[in-house]
Motif scaffolding. Structure first.
Motif, PDB file in Angstrom:
ATOM      1  N   LEU B 208       0.867  -1.263  -0.089  1.00 37.60           N
ATOM      2  CA  LEU B 208      -0.084   0.127   0.024  1.00 37.60           C
ATOM      3  C   LEU B 208       0.884   1.252  -0.007  1.00 37.60           C
ATOM      4  N   ASP B 209       2.111   0.970   0.063  1.00 46.52           N
ATOM      5  CA  ASP B 209       2.956   2.239  -0.353  1.00 46.52           C
ATOM      6  C   ASP B 209       3.251   2.541  -1.973  1.00 46.52           C
ATOM      7  N   PHE B 210       2.274   3.305  -2.525  1.00 41.20           N
ATOM      8  CA  PHE B 210       1.997   3.302  -3.727  1.00 41.20           C
ATOM      9  C   PHE B 210       3.335   4.098  -4.462  1.00 41.20           C
ATOM     10  N   GLU B 211       4.007   4.788  -3.737  1.00 46.20           N
ATOM     11  CA  GLU B 211       5.193   5.465  -4.311  1.00 46.20           C
ATOM     12  C   GLU B 211       6.604   4.331  -4.545  1.00 46.20           C
ATOM     13  N   HIS B 212       6.447   3.235  -3.886  1.00 51.21           N
ATOM     14  CA  HIS B 212       7.333   2.103  -3.887  1.00 51.21           C
ATOM     15  C   HIS B 212       6.557   1.116  -4.281  1.00 51.21           C
ATOM     16  N   PRO B 213       6.261   0.733  -5.547  1.00 56.76           N
ATOM     17  CA  PRO B 213       5.505  -0.794  -5.533  1.00 56.76           C
ATOM     18  C   PRO B 213       6.545  -1.722  -5.499  1.00 56.76           C
ATOM     19  N   VAL B 214       5.739  -2.854  -5.161  1.00 60.09           N
ATOM     20  CA  VAL B 214       6.752  -3.902  -4.669  1.00 60.09           C
ATOM     21  C   VAL B 214       6.171  -5.270  -5.306  1.00 60.09           C
ATOM     22  N   THR B 215       7.046  -6.321  -5.709  1.00 58.93           N
ATOM     23  CA  THR B 215       6.629  -7.471  -6.243  1.00 58.93           C
ATOM     24  C   THR B 215       6.952  -8.765  -5.116  1.00 58.93           C
ATOM     25  N   HIS B 216       5.804  -9.012  -4.621  1.00 66.74           N
ATOM     26  CA  HIS B 216       5.839 -10.130  -3.567  1.00 66.74           C
ATOM     27  C   HIS B 216       5.719 -11.412  -4.359  1.00 66.74           C
ATOM     28  N   GLY B 217       6.405 -12.724  -3.900  1.00 66.42           N
ATOM     29  CA  GLY B 217       6.239 -14.139  -4.204  1.00 66.42           C
ATOM     30  C   GLY B 217       6.595 -14.437  -5.649  1.00 66.42           C
ATOM     31  N   VAL B 218       7.640 -13.809  -6.083  1.00 70.01           N
ATOM     32  CA  VAL B 218       8.511 -14.275  -7.309  1.00 70.01           C
ATOM     33  C   VAL B 218       8.705 -15.585  -7.591  1.00 70.01           C
ATOM     34  N   GLN B 219       9.155 -15.887  -8.876  1.00 69.37           N
ATOM     35  CA  GLN B 219       9.364 -17.378  -9.147  1.00 69.37           C
ATOM     36  C   GLN B 219      10.969 -17.244  -9.097  1.00 69.37           C
ATOM     37  N   THR B 220      11.498 -18.120  -8.395  1.00 67.97           N
ATOM     38  CA  THR B 220      13.144 -18.380  -8.348  1.00 67.97           C
ATOM     39  C   THR B 220      13.272 -20.057  -8.797  1.00 67.97           C
ATOM     40  N   GLU B 221      13.856 -20.109  -9.787  1.00 71.39           N
ATOM     41  CA  GLU B 221      14.426 -21.501 -10.120  1.00 71.39           C
ATOM     42  C   GLU B 221      15.701 -21.788  -9.833  1.00 71.39           C
ATOM     43  N   GLU B 222      16.147 -22.809 -10.252  1.00 71.17           N
ATOM     44  CA  GLU B 222      17.740 -23.093  -9.807  1.00 71.17           C
ATOM     45  C   GLU B 222      18.694 -22.261  -9.423  1.00 71.17           C
ATOM     46  N   ASP B 223      18.585 -20.931 -10.387  1.00 67.44           N
ATOM     47  CA  ASP B 223      19.351 -19.936 -10.179  1.00 67.44           C
ATOM     48  C   ASP B 223      19.370 -19.127  -8.780  1.00 67.44           C
ATOM     49  N   TRP B 224      18.220 -19.178  -8.206  1.00 63.30           N
ATOM     50  CA  TRP B 224      18.302 -18.427  -7.123  1.00 63.30           C
ATOM     51  C   TRP B 224      17.702 -18.884  -5.864  1.00 63.30           C
ATOM     52  N   HIS B 225      16.735 -19.969  -6.171  1.00 65.60           N
ATOM     53  CA  HIS B 225      15.890 -20.687  -5.123  1.00 65.60           C
ATOM     54  C   HIS B 225      16.917 -21.133  -3.854  1.00 65.60           C
ATOM     55  N   PHE B 226      17.976 -21.691  -4.277  1.00 59.82           N
ATOM     56  CA  PHE B 226      18.737 -21.972  -2.873  1.00 59.82           C
ATOM     57  C   PHE B 226      19.262 -21.214  -2.123  1.00 59.82           C
TER      58      PHE B 226
END
Lengths: 318, 407
Positions: B208-226
């Motif tokens: 709800l801070d519209f000056e700083h939009p955020v992305t929650h719950g992204v996808q991370t495959e083998e390159d970042w999930h770990f």
């Protein structure tokens, strides 16, 4: 209510907000991005968005990138609508308590989901959100198949389509069930607004989205989203397929206000035979064999009957 | 503030459910999304009544399932405010998918879990079967032994969960019916003191801070999930226990009530001890005192924090013991009890380690009596005298019919 955004022409419309970036991993020719852009560009208000698991989600938020220049959340396959409803509840709570950071803003809450995430696995969550009257809009990107997992049938898949779990074969013409009428089911919740939209009829779509944003309460939007991969057509033909689906009345455009008042919003000047719609897609190729031609006839009868029903509903004004 | 304060007596007679609901009221939660299930139902009912009587302000979303309850809580928490709910048993099981999503997104949420058996056969009474479904979901897990604990640990849970260095959701467990429906004297906090302890909610990356939009719950495959999972795990293991200790210390200053990550009772010179959770801790303490009168040096180790698992504190508590029994109020089908497994893992690297036996008790609400525990301490002392474990690895206490044991 904030002032409704005014749009002059398609060129201006297509570039008017850009809160959904062109940089994403969707297939060439995918209608999802067009629909999303049309929904977002219909308003200048702030947005709180969710996407259920599906093509849109996996193609637009792959860490460390995001295609969304608006607050966005993904939880699971089924609960995107409830996530947005939770955020909407928090907005109301913080507004009451005077704790909003930008109290003058009037955000819109939208959840995007595919037909699988809406008609099937997410059905209960959406029904709950509609019944409870959250001020949210649920938009279905209806490509009539589980495209993200490689082409399995959903309860939106139309009869006769060949899919990976209902393939056409030597003794089968593919999917045996008729498509679920989700708009009717959602309208039966008595919600203030539900509608079918198509990306080719962008003015109609903007009007409906803006109407949806203006009403107080839950809104259900079903958008036809031709899928190059699973409908099996050339990526350059997305809009042609969309034209065929609306002009053949396979996907009629209408709205239902307050759960009962039905208005047809697009009447094609020249109605295209269903056969042309079916012939344009690889998934129905087998229906043109002699033994299955009766199904094409049945398709036409079903579409005609539905169109007649919608017209009767509209005339009856009930 | 627009809502009314509530005048509480210094000591109120509350059951565990109402104690939790009162703590939720005093924390002034912004959004509760809930679905009723026995025996946790009175928590959300109590909260609803507080709302109806203007003792709290906020949104109360009555959803259509427990899965939706946690889904709504996740959306609300991501939007940036104080969030809580409650559940039990099958409802908890239905929530499990979303528990991982809440912790993976590093969202502060407090979940009161009134522990109950899992069907089939259907049973509404208390045991810890449900607790273990969420054990590896990345949540902080506190364990209450009585209504007083259920009240106090809620404040601790909000404070730790919402800490910007932690940002992980927290559960407060209590025993179904035995704690949740048994009224006892509960020492209260004044509304202002209680709220002052947890403090105002401080949002972080809120939607709800519209000056700083955020992305929650992204996808991370083998390159970042770990990396993400490893970081979450590392934060849980390294940051949380010190924060809990600090919160316990601050809470002691406020209330005079002292909590420990591992609750040791008569452990300084104990030869024999039981390790347990929930209502059995208080029973075990009473029996241990009686055993000491009979000349058996008995002690009790109660787990106050289940996750992150207080590995070092348990090692420290048990290192001087000769024989230890774990009391599991659940039976993971096909394996020894969870406490048996985890405690034995803790003890393995000690130079001198106690003999360990695993006992399963109280499934589906079956009582654990003082007689059971007297027999158990006597058995442990017999092990000490014999210099070996004389009983099977795992045994059921208080089950009818032929004696059941394994290994």
């Amino acid at each position: 209510m904030s002032e409704m955004k005014k749009i002059k022409n398609l060129k201006e419309f297509s570039t008017s907000a850009d809160r959904f970036e062109g940089a994403n991993l969707l297939c060439p020719g995918c209608a999802h991005s067009i629909i999303v852009r049309e929904v977002l560009n219909a308003t200048n208000d702030d947005l709180v968005l969710s996407a259920s698991t599906g093509c849109l989600e996996v193609c637009t938020a792959v860490y460390p990138y995001t295609s969304w220049d608006a607050s966005w959340i993904h939880i699971g396959f089924e609960n995107g609508s409830t996530a947005v409803a939770g955020a909407e509840a928090m907005y109301k709570a913080l507004k009451t308590k005077g704790r909003l950071k930008q109290p003058d803003r009037n955000p819109k809450f939208v959840s995007f989901a595919g037909d699988g995430a809406s008609y099937d696995i997410g059905f209960q969550w959406i029904s709950g959100c509609m019944e409870r009257g959250h001020n949210i809009m649920h938009v279905v990107l209806d490509n009539e198949v589980y495209a993200n997992t490689g082409g399995q049938r959903s309860s939106s898949t139309p009869i006769g389509g060949s899919n990976t779990t209902t393939p056409a074969g030597r003794v089968s013409y593919g999917e045996k069930q008729n498509k679920k009428d989700m708009v009717a089911i959602m309208a039966a919740h008595g919600i203030p607004y539900s509608a079918q939209v198509a990306p080719n009829k962008w003015k109609d779509m903007v009007k409906k989205i803006q109407h949806g944003f203006a009403v107080d309460g839950p809104v259900f939007i079903n958008a036809v989203s031709p899928c190059t991969t699973e409908w099996k057509f050339d990526p350059k033909d997305t809009m042609m397929l969309t034209d065929l689906s609306t002009d053949s009345l396979v996907f009629p455009l209408y709205e239902i206000i307050d759960g009962h008042e039905l208005n047809i919003t697009y009447r094609p000047k020249n109605v295209v035979p269903v056969e042309e719609y079916l012939a344009a897609q690889g998934r129905f190729k087998h229906l043109f064999k002699d033994e299955y031609k009766y199904l094409i006839k049945e398709w036409q009868e079903r579409v005609d009957a539905n169109w007649a029903y919608l017209n009767r509903r509209e005339e009856a004004r009930v | 503030m627009a809502f009314d304060k509530m005048e509480l007596r210094e000591v109120e007679v509350w059951d565990g459910n109402f104690a939790a609901a009162q703590a939720m009221r005093q924390c002034q939660i912004d959004v509760v999304a809930a679905y009723p299930i026995t025996p946790s139902t009175p928590i959300v009912e109590g909260y609803a009544k507080f709302l109806a009587d203007n003792y709290v302000e906020g949104e109360y979303v009555m959803v259509e399932s427990e899965h939706a309850a946690m889904s709504g809580c996740i959306g609300a928490a991501a939007a940036g405010g104080r969030v809580a709910t409650a559940t039990s048993s099958q409802g908890f099981a239905l929530m499990v998918e979303t528990l991982y999503q809440a912790s993976g997104m590093r969202l502060p949420i407090v979940l009161n879990v009134v522990n109950r058996a899992l069907a089939a056969p259907l049973n509404v009474n208390g045991d810890h079967s449900d607790m273990y479904l969420g054990r590896d979901s990345g949540w902080i897990q506190f364990d209450a032994y009585c209504p007083q604990d259920a009240y106090d640990l809620n404040f601790i849970a909000f404070k730790v969960s919402e800490d910007h260095d932690v940002r992980l959701p927290a559960m407060v467990h209590q025993d179904g019916f035995m704690t949740s429906h048994t009224a006892q004297g509960v020492r209260t906090l004044k509304d202002d003191d209680a709220y002052g302890f947890v403090g105002d909610f401080k949002p972080m990356n809120d939607m709800l801070d519209f000056e700083h939009p955020v992305t929650h719950g992204v996808q991370t495959e083998e390159d970042w999930h770990f990396e993400h999972k490893a970081r979450q795990h590392n934060d849980l293991m390294t940051k949380v226990l010190p924060k809990i200790q600090t919160a316990f210390d601050e809470f002691e200053k406020l209330s005079g009530r002292k909590y420990n990550i591992v609750e040791k009772y008569d452990m300084d010179d104990a030869d024999v001890a039981v390790v347990c959770m929930g209502t059995s801790v208080e029973t075990a303490r009473e029996v241990a005192t009686e055993m000491r009168e009979k000349g058996i040096k008995a002690g009790v180790v109660g787990l106050r924090v289940i996750r992150p698992f207080p590995f070092m504190q348990i090692q420290e508590a048990l290192k001087g013991c000769k024989a230890v029994a774990t009391l599991d109020r659940s039976s993971p089908n096909g394996a020894p009890g969870m406490l048996f497994n985890e405690i034995s893992g803790c003890l393995y690297n000690l130079e001198t380690r106690p003999m360990l036996s695993g006992k399963v008790y109280g499934l589906g609400g079956r009582d654990l009596t003082k007689k059971h525990l007297t027999d158990l301490y006597t058995e442990l002392q017999a092990n000490v005298d014999a210099g070996k474990v004389t009983t099977p690895l795992q045994e059921f206490i208080g089950v009818r019919g032929p004696k059941l044991s394994f290994l």
